[in-house]
Design an enzyme around this catalytic site. Sequence first.
Site, PDB file in Angstrom:
ATOM      1  N   ASN A 208       0.846  -1.184   0.000  1.00 35.72           N
ATOM      2  CA  ASN A 208       0.000   0.000   0.000  1.00 35.72           C
ATOM      3  C   ASN A 208       0.884   1.237   0.000  1.00 35.72           C
ATOM      4  OD1 ASN A 208      -2.270  -1.575   0.117  1.00 35.72           O
ATOM      5  ND2 ASN A 208      -2.663  -1.247   2.293  1.00 35.72           N
ATOM      6  N   PRO A 303      -3.018 -11.151   7.946  1.00 31.64           N
ATOM      7  CA  PRO A 303      -3.739 -11.032   9.212  1.00 31.64           C
ATOM      8  C   PRO A 303      -4.305  -9.627   9.386  1.00 31.64           C
ATOM      9  CG  PRO A 303      -1.362 -11.010   9.587  1.00 31.64           C
ATOM     10  CD  PRO A 303      -1.570 -11.395   8.154  1.00 31.64           C
ATOM     11  N   ASP A 304      -5.456  -9.531  10.005  1.00 35.27           N
ATOM     12  CA  ASP A 304      -6.073  -8.244  10.311  1.00 35.27           C
ATOM     13  C   ASP A 304      -5.601  -7.856  11.711  1.00 35.27           C
ATOM     14  OD1 ASP A 304      -7.759  -6.129  11.012  1.00 35.27           O
ATOM     15  OD2 ASP A 304      -9.348  -6.856   9.689  1.00 35.27           O
ATOM     16  N   LYS A 337     -16.358   0.215   9.501  1.00 35.95           N
ATOM     17  CA  LYS A 337     -15.074  -0.414   9.814  1.00 35.95           C
ATOM     18  C   LYS A 337     -14.867  -0.495  11.325  1.00 35.95           C
ATOM     19  CE  LYS A 337     -10.080  -0.075   8.997  1.00 35.95           C
ATOM     20  NZ  LYS A 337      -8.995   0.581   8.240  1.00 35.95           N
TER      21      LYS A 337
END
Length: 398
Positions: A208, A303-304, A337
């Site tokens: 990103n 993974p979050d 979110k």
Amino acid sequence: MLAGKHILLIIGGGIAAYKALELIRRLQDQGASVAPVLTKAGEEFVTPLSVSALAGAPVHRDLFDLTAEAEMGHIQLSRSADLVVVAPATADLVAKMAQGLANDLASTLLLATDTPVLVAPAMNVRMWEHAATQRNIATLKADGIRFVGPNAGGMACGEFGPGRMAEPDEIVAAVAAEFRDGPLSGKRIVVTSGPTHEPIDPVRYIANSSSGAQGTAVARALRDLGAEVVFVTGPATVRPPEGVEVVPVESALEMQAAVEAALPADAAVFAAAVADWRVASASDRKLKKSKDGLPTLEFAENPDILKTVSHMTANRPGLVVGFAAETNDVVDNATAKRLRKGCDWIVANDVSPATGIMGGSENAVILITDTGAEEWPRMAKQEVAGKLANRIAAALDS
């Protein structure tokens, strides 16, 4: 900044000892007085005369100085300072500290002191990475010893990697942080920042876009309010702040491991732009163009980290703050979110190209909490960080 502070500086034996001379001057520039202790090995790199001349004070070298020891001088010396700084801290000196050895003046002072201790390690990269050294570092951290550095870079031995002593300015900033008495004093806060790089092969990666500027500003603002900050950063273009514990990582998996290792903490701020996916089986060789066409890349979900920490049953920080970079329906997407991740706050912003925020010096954010959405005016990223840090301080105090 350090007016009236008395620093006991222990200079270990390593090529980085020459930086201790500059460190003495920088500490004095900030108003501190410096009492130097030079180890036998340290004398191989800097002379007692040069250290004494810069410090404007006698150099302490021998445990069995009969004049001083008649009054138990090593005990008095160890406790009269406001802070003990060890720079450079060699692998040998770190091992002595961890094992509680006291066979020379420096190690005896460190064992006898009840004063806070700040350590600036300096050693060969292999020595730093050795399991024994890492065990010793973990022991000292558990004992409450603070660290600044080491940095990664080229070394006198010709090798490259972590092990370089922090620069004098970094050490001075870390010293100053020890004396900050702000609303976050005594609080430990984890901050993530920058992008993550997910390798495709040894020379390519997906990521990103993130400079790390906002996360760095947040860490600096929290530090300035007195917090002990653990700064977990991907390969950002902005230099990490001084006076915080910097944990460099590359991938999302490494970032998750570093965050979990930094817990428990009073709060965690997740400003990093973590890549959502990684290549399932990254190649250990550079992928070549082929007449068979484009290579097929299979992706796996990363993974979050925000969600994982938010849903912890043990070691969950009292306040978990996430960031949401959106290009449309900012409030709606960020509100969803926050609920989906389970965090306490979301700092949302519009990163559409027209805003100029991505990579810029300013930000315009909306703070999403369980009470609704609060829009902040556009301001410098450091101002955003300062306002957020004050909010965090108020929340942790309530």
